[in-house]
Every structure is written in structure tokens, then in C-alpha cells.
Write a protein that holds these residues in place. Structure first.
Motif, PDB file in Angstrom:
ATOM      1  N   LEU A 130       0.880  -1.251  -0.050  1.00  0.00           N
ATOM      2  CA  LEU A 130      -0.043  -0.074  -0.055  1.00  0.00           C
ATOM      3  C   LEU A 130       0.961   1.273   0.081  1.00  0.00           C
ATOM      4  N   ARG A 131       1.719   1.182   0.886  1.00  0.00           N
ATOM      5  CA  ARG A 131       2.920   2.455   0.756  1.00  0.00           C
ATOM      6  C   ARG A 131       3.561   2.571  -0.479  1.00  0.00           C
ATOM      7  N   ALA A 132       3.994   1.445  -1.028  1.00  0.00           N
ATOM      8  CA  ALA A 132       4.617   1.536  -2.494  1.00  0.00           C
ATOM      9  C   ALA A 132       3.590   2.030  -3.498  1.00  0.00           C
ATOM     10  N   GLU A 133       2.269   1.655  -3.425  1.00  0.00           N
ATOM     11  CA  GLU A 133       1.496   2.483  -4.547  1.00  0.00           C
ATOM     12  C   GLU A 133       1.230   3.924  -4.250  1.00  0.00           C
ATOM     13  N   ARG A 134       1.114   4.131  -3.041  1.00  0.00           N
ATOM     14  CA  ARG A 134       1.096   5.605  -2.664  1.00  0.00           C
ATOM     15  C   ARG A 134       2.231   6.268  -3.205  1.00  0.00           C
ATOM     16  N   THR A 135       3.351   5.847  -2.971  1.00  0.00           N
ATOM     17  CA  THR A 135       4.701   6.683  -3.510  1.00  0.00           C
ATOM     18  C   THR A 135       5.514   6.067  -4.834  1.00  0.00           C
ATOM     19  N   SER A 136       4.672   5.328  -5.737  1.00  0.00           N
ATOM     20  CA  SER A 136       4.827   5.281  -6.862  1.00  0.00           C
ATOM     21  C   SER A 136       6.076   4.332  -7.061  1.00  0.00           C
ATOM     22  N   ALA A 137       6.221   3.283  -6.070  1.00  0.00           N
ATOM     23  CA  ALA A 137       7.376   2.572  -6.149  1.00  0.00           C
ATOM     24  C   ALA A 137       7.003   0.844  -6.031  1.00  0.00           C
ATOM     25  N   LEU A 138       6.534   0.944  -7.578  1.00  0.00           N
ATOM     26  CA  LEU A 138       6.442  -0.605  -7.771  1.00  0.00           C
ATOM     27  C   LEU A 138       7.068  -0.977  -8.996  1.00  0.00           C
ATOM     28  N   ASP A 139       7.611  -2.118  -8.931  1.00  0.00           N
ATOM     29  CA  ASP A 139       8.491  -2.710 -10.137  1.00  0.00           C
ATOM     30  C   ASP A 139       8.601  -4.406 -10.216  1.00  0.00           C
ATOM     31  N   ASP A 140       8.550  -4.971 -11.255  1.00  0.00           N
ATOM     32  CA  ASP A 140       8.352  -6.354 -11.205  1.00  0.00           C
ATOM     33  C   ASP A 140       9.660  -6.927 -10.559  1.00  0.00           C
ATOM     34  N   LYS A 141      10.907  -6.298 -10.879  1.00  0.00           N
ATOM     35  CA  LYS A 141      12.105  -6.880 -10.335  1.00  0.00           C
ATOM     36  C   LYS A 141      12.121  -6.322  -8.577  1.00  0.00           C
ATOM     37  N   LEU A 142      11.407  -5.974  -8.085  1.00  0.00           N
ATOM     38  CA  LEU A 142      11.272  -5.443  -6.683  1.00  0.00           C
ATOM     39  C   LEU A 142      10.584  -6.508  -5.979  1.00  0.00           C
ATOM     40  N   TYR A 143      11.325  -7.587  -5.113  1.00  0.00           N
ATOM     41  CA  TYR A 143      10.699  -8.669  -4.469  1.00  0.00           C
ATOM     42  C   TYR A 143      10.488  -8.058  -3.034  1.00  0.00           C
ATOM     43  N   LEU A 144       9.196  -8.838  -2.417  1.00  0.00           N
ATOM     44  CA  LEU A 144       9.144  -8.388  -1.026  1.00  0.00           C
ATOM     45  C   LEU A 144       8.822  -9.432  -0.241  1.00  0.00           C
ATOM     46  N   ALA A 145       9.013  -9.460   1.061  1.00  0.00           N
ATOM     47  CA  ALA A 145       8.825 -10.477   2.092  1.00  0.00           C
ATOM     48  C   ALA A 145       8.813  -9.896   3.446  1.00  0.00           C
ATOM     49  N   SER A 146       7.830 -10.433   4.218  1.00  0.00           N
ATOM     50  CA  SER A 146       8.007 -10.063   5.634  1.00  0.00           C
ATOM     51  C   SER A 146       8.324 -11.200   6.358  1.00  0.00           C
ATOM     52  N   GLU A 147       9.471 -11.131   7.170  1.00  0.00           N
ATOM     53  CA  GLU A 147      10.056 -12.189   7.824  1.00  0.00           C
ATOM     54  C   GLU A 147      10.730 -11.505   9.099  1.00  0.00           C
ATOM     55  N   THR A 148      10.738 -12.491  10.038  1.00  0.00           N
ATOM     56  CA  THR A 148      11.635 -12.100  11.359  1.00  0.00           C
ATOM     57  C   THR A 148      12.593 -13.170  11.715  1.00  0.00           C
ATOM     58  N   ASP A 149      12.686 -13.979  10.910  1.00  0.00           N
ATOM     59  CA  ASP A 149      13.764 -15.062  11.090  1.00  0.00           C
ATOM     60  C   ASP A 149      14.776 -15.057  10.354  1.00  0.00           C
ATOM     61  N   LEU A 150      16.302 -14.889  10.756  1.00  0.00           N
ATOM     62  CA  LEU A 150      17.263 -14.810  10.082  1.00  0.00           C
ATOM     63  C   LEU A 150      17.537 -16.095   9.096  1.00  0.00           C
ATOM     64  N   GLY A 151      17.130 -17.202   9.615  1.00  0.00           N
ATOM     65  CA  GLY A 151      17.347 -18.413   8.658  1.00  0.00           C
ATOM     66  C   GLY A 151      16.630 -18.240   7.405  1.00  0.00           C
ATOM     67  N   THR A 152      15.206 -17.543   7.461  1.00  0.00           N
ATOM     68  CA  THR A 152      14.441 -17.542   6.338  1.00  0.00           C
ATOM     69  C   THR A 152      14.739 -16.383   5.511  1.00  0.00           C
ATOM     70  N   VAL A 153      15.435 -15.234   6.177  1.00  0.00           N
ATOM     71  CA  VAL A 153      15.910 -14.190   5.404  1.00  0.00           C
ATOM     72  C   VAL A 153      16.928 -14.470   4.355  1.00  0.00           C
ATOM     73  N   LEU A 154      18.047 -15.416   5.121  1.00  0.00           N
ATOM     74  CA  LEU A 154      18.955 -16.088   4.146  1.00  0.00           C
ATOM     75  C   LEU A 154      18.395 -16.850   2.906  1.00  0.00           C
ATOM     76  N   GLY A 155      17.220 -17.500   3.157  1.00  0.00           N
ATOM     77  CA  GLY A 155      16.828 -18.417   2.345  1.00  0.00           C
ATOM     78  C   GLY A 155      16.125 -17.664   1.095  1.00  0.00           C
ATOM     79  N   HIS A 156      15.533 -16.504   1.364  1.00  0.00           N
ATOM     80  CA  HIS A 156      15.085 -15.691   0.422  1.00  0.00           C
ATOM     81  C   HIS A 156      16.262 -15.001  -0.442  1.00  0.00           C
ATOM     82  N   ILE A 157      17.293 -14.740   0.101  1.00  0.00           N
ATOM     83  CA  ILE A 157      18.639 -14.373  -0.486  1.00  0.00           C
ATOM     84  C   ILE A 157      18.742 -15.474  -1.634  1.00  0.00           C
ATOM     85  N   GLU A 158      19.040 -16.659  -1.210  1.00  0.00           N
ATOM     86  CA  GLU A 158      19.565 -17.640  -2.064  1.00  0.00           C
ATOM     87  C   GLU A 158      18.292 -17.774  -3.177  1.00  0.00           C
TER      88      GLU A 158
END
Length: 461
Positions: A130-158
Motif C-alpha cells: 500500500l505504501r509503495a502504491e502511494r509513492t509509486s514504488a512498484l516494479d516487477d524486479k522488486l521482491y517483497l517479503a515479511s520475515e523475522t527469522d534470520l534463517g528464512t531471510v537467508l533462504g530468500h536471498i538464495e
């Protein structure tokens, strides 16, 4: 046999003591000194390095070429862009706009064809969208995730293999490999260290958002600032739209640059020429105002000082109110005005403020403060296109300030006609009078400056 002494260590800065104390003797933090076990010394076996050491002249630099974020003000502070593998820590007050700025950075990085990963530990993915729509910050090469675990964050990076990772914020991420709750010193240290190792290995730029304490310093262990390559602070008054990004540490560029932004309905907007934000347009010369040029890092910025002097109802204890300025320094300038320039202020209330919410700590503001107060006290004005800069000493003398040439060049560019500076500044400002017809007048004392501006005669009567 002597009893073995216990050892205690501060979890914030690593300070060691032979006894427990409530307050660290190094960083002065309360409740951070804890008992630690005796260090175990053991022989470390050598191992064969994966890559041989090579002469420094043979090291390739093609992987360390800067990539611009296309946000010129941020690139200025970073040193003309982000270096692959660099870890950047951005800290600031809650609500100042850190997440909005970095979401814009991530979107523009993605629009340039680079894969970007934005990890939010404080908001859900839908909230960030929603904030990205308000500020026109949308792009298909921008990936988004909501995480609080470091292992899961490293998995997203891989999985994503981004060239830029934005983590908002480091205090919300936790790992089972470290003790304590999320945001604790051990957790913050482990999370930052793990991301720094991945960044160097994958040549991935990482931007981490950090919280600040009540006094404005970066929250978490002091070692956090040593683990990262760049430390940026995002400053601004929530009652003002002006924002400033300041570098306090930069391994890849200057550490004294600032970038200027403004918070608007469309998000964070660059302000390439912020001088007009801190001045007001007066149709006629107004008593009690004086303009100066301050230096934020290496950047000259215009600032306007306003003063109001009124008869105090409490003669024994007149008010001294300041906004955007150091109150103790203002008190010193007022004392010098009364003692060395014969200006009666002991029975008057004095209010001194900057325009636009600017916070000025530069010593060069002493002279414009004195000029503004004297002008307000005597209800006299001076030429509109005038500025003053200089440090005031306790003896009433004026001292030179650094960067005079850059300050006066900026004043000349903005159309000022007369500048009052301390004596001895001319040796570094030889070319300035040729720029736009700016006339530079050098004075030796505060009394000379006020006399030249016709702000002393009424005080002598």
C-alpha cells in the motif's frame, strides 16, 4: 592459593571490569555489565586458504564498481553510489521517513534492471505494498517479503539472488544461534554479522535500518557500527518536512557529506538546492533578522536567524528562549553584546530562532545572532542583501571560520551584495569579490561589525 577473580564485561562496548558495576565505565550505559566465563585459550590449527594472497596491484576492481541509486542526494552521501558487497546502516527517529526513503531506493534500483529484495520485519507485505502504491514504488524486479527469522531471510536471498537487499529493521530479526530477545545486543550483533558475510560473498549491497535510543544514538551494541561499512543518520523534525541524511562513517567515500530531502504527499523528494527552505522572502528589510551561510559537512547552506527583544515583566530573571540554536552559546553572545557593545539586555526578554526548523551548531552563527539581536533591540534594519558569518570570542573579537570561500561563493550565487566576515579571511577569499559583485567587508571585533551596520549609536546614548 589465591581465589580466582571473576570477570565482568559490558555487552554494549566490550569494556571489562574485575567487579560488577551498574554502569559501564566506557560507554556509560546502565545495566549492561554481566559476568562472563574465563576465556579458553587453545591452539588454533592452520588451514590451507581457498585463495592465495596476491599483490595488491593485481587485485581486480571490476566487481567493486559503484552503482548509482539514481537518487542524487543519497548518492552524494554514499560517495557516488553503492559499492557491491557494502553493508550500510541507516538510523533515525521513528516516523522520520527511513522506510519510505529505502522503498523508493529499492524501486529505482529495480527499475534499472537490478533484482532487489525488500525484507520487512515491522510491516506485513500488504502494508508495504500500500505504501509503495502511494509513492509509486512498484516494479516487477522488486521482491517483497515479511520475515523475522534470520534463517528464512537467508533462504530468500538464495532464491532471489538480489544485487540489493533492504532489511527493515535489524532489531526485528532474530536467530536461534544467539541468546536474548530480538533487538538485544547478542541478536543484533549476530544478525548483522551474518548479513555482512553474505554481502561480501555474493557481492550484494545491503542496507539495514536501525533504531535509535532516546538521546538519538544508534540502538544496539557499539560493535554494530564496526560491523558495517557505512553509517548514515536520517535527521529531521516531524513538524517540518525537511530531512537530512548525514554520513558518520564511510569506508568508500567522504564521511562529512549530507543529502537534503523533503517529506511530501508523494513520499521523500530530493532537494538539490535547499537554501530557500531556511530563509523567508521579505519585501522590505526587517529589524531582527540576519542571514548567514553554514556548512553541513562540505555543503554550504543558507540559514536565517530571527531575534525578538522585549521588555521583561520579571526584571530579575528575564527569559532567554532559543529554537534551533545552542542555548548556552546564545547566552554567551548576549553577554558579550552587553559587555563589549554596550547593548542593555539584562532587563529584556530575548528570543532567538532559526527559520524552517533548521538546527545550526556551526560557530559561524555567533555574529549573525549578535547582529539580529542588536537589530531587534534597537529596532534598526540594514541592507536586505547582507549576510554575516564569524565566531565571537569572549573578548568581543571575531575569529575566522573554516570554509569561508565556499560560504561566500554560495552567497554570491544567491545574489547577496555585502558580506561581513572576520578580519584575516581575505587570504582565502581572493576570488570571491569577483563573483556576482559580492563585496566582502572584514572587521576585527563585534563592536566594529555593529558600528559598520549602524547598530551601536543608540546603545551609547
Amino acid at each position: 592459593m589465591a581465589k580466582k577473580q571473576d570477570s565482568y564485561q559490558c555487552t554494549e562496548c566490550g569494556w571489562v571490569s574485575t567487579r560488577w558495576v551498574g554502569r559501564c565505565g566506557e560507554c556509560q550505559a546502565w545495566g549492561t555489565v554481566a559476568e562472563r566465563g574465563a576465556p579458553k585459550l587453545r591452539q588454533v590449527a592452520s588451514s590451507v586458504p581457498a585463495d592465495k594472497a596476491v599483490p595488491i596491484s593485481d587485485v581486480a576492481t571490476d566487481k567493486a564498481q559503484r552503482r548509482r541509486t539514481t537518487i542524487a542526494e543519497l548518492d552524494r552521501v554514499l560517495g557516488d553510489g553503492l559499492v557491491p558487497g557494502a553493508v550500510v546502516l541507516l538510523a533515525g527517529e521513528p516516523g522520520v521517513g527511513k522506510s519510505t526513503l529505502l522503498l523508493d531506493v529499492a524501486a529505482k534500483w529495480a527499475r534499472s534492471g537490478q533484482t532487489t529484495l525488500y525484507i520487512s520485519g515491522e510491516e506485513s507485505a500488504s502494508q508495504v505494498r500500500l505504501r509503495a502504491e502511494r509513492t509509486s514504488a512498484l516494479d516487477d524486479k522488486l521482491y517483497l517479503a515479511s520475515e523475522t527469522d534470520l534463517g528464512t531471510v537467508l533462504g530468500h536471498i538464495e532464491q532471489v539472488r538480489p544485487s540489493l537487499l533492504v532489511l527493515d529493521s535489524v532489531q526485528t530479526i532474530a536467530t536461534a544461534d544467539a541468546e536474548g530477545a530480538p533487538g538485544g545486543p547478542a541478536q543484533v550483533r549476530e544478525v548483522t554479522g551474518a548479513l555482512a558475510r553474505v554481502a561480501k560473498r555474493e557481492d550484494m549491497a545491503v542496507v539495514i535500518v536501525g533504531h535509535v535510543t532516546k538521546d538519538g544514538s544508534i540502538a544496539g551494541p557499539r560493535t554494530l557500527e564496526h560491523l558495517v561499512d557505512v553509517v548514515l543518520t536520517f535527521e529531521g523534525d516531524r513538524h517540518s518536512g525537511f530531512r537530512m541524511v548525514r554520513a558518520t562513517k564511510n569506508r568508500f567515500g567522504p564521511a562529512d557529506e549530507v543529502g537534503c530531502f523533503e517529506m511530501s504527499e508523494r513520499g521523500i523528494v530530493e532537494v538539490p538546492d535547499p537554501s530557500g527552505l531556511f530563509t523567508t522572502a521579505h519585501s522590505e528589510p526587517t529589524p531582527g533578522t540576519c542571514v548567514t551561510v553554514t556548512l553541513e559537512g562540505r555543503r554550504p547552506l543558507l540559514a536565517e536567524i530571527q531575534a525578538l527583544v522585549a521588555q521583561s515583566p520579571n526584571q530579575s530573571s528575564p527569559r532567554r528562549t532559543t529554537h534551533g540554536l545552542d542555548s548556552s552559546r546564545i547566552a554567551m553572545v548576549l553577554a558579550v553584546l552587553e559587555r563589549k557593545a554596550n547593548l542593555p539586555l539584562s532587563s529584556h526578554d530575548v528570543y532567538v530562532s532559526t527559520v524552517g526548523g533548521a538546527r545550526v551548531t556551526d560557530p559561524s552563527v555567533d555574529l549573525p545572532v549578535a547582529v539580529a539581536v542588536a537589530s531587534a533591540a534597537l529596532d534598526r534594519h540594514f541592507p536586505k542583501k547582507l549576510l554575516a558569518l564569524g565566531e565571537v570570542g569572549l573578548a568581543g573579537d571575531l575569529r575566522r571560520v573554516p570554509g569561508v570561500e565556499r560560504r561566500l561563493a554560495e552567497a554570491s550565487r544567491l545574489g547577496f551584495e555585502l558580506a561581513v566576515v572576520p578580519r584575516g579571511s581575505r587570504d582565502v577569499t581572493v576570488k570571491v569579490p569577483k563573483l556576482g559583485g559580492l563585496k566582502v567587508v572584514e572587521v576585527e571585533t563585534l563592536a566594529d561589525a555593529l558600528g559598520m551596520l549602524d547598530l551601536r549609536r543608540a546603545a551609547r546614548q
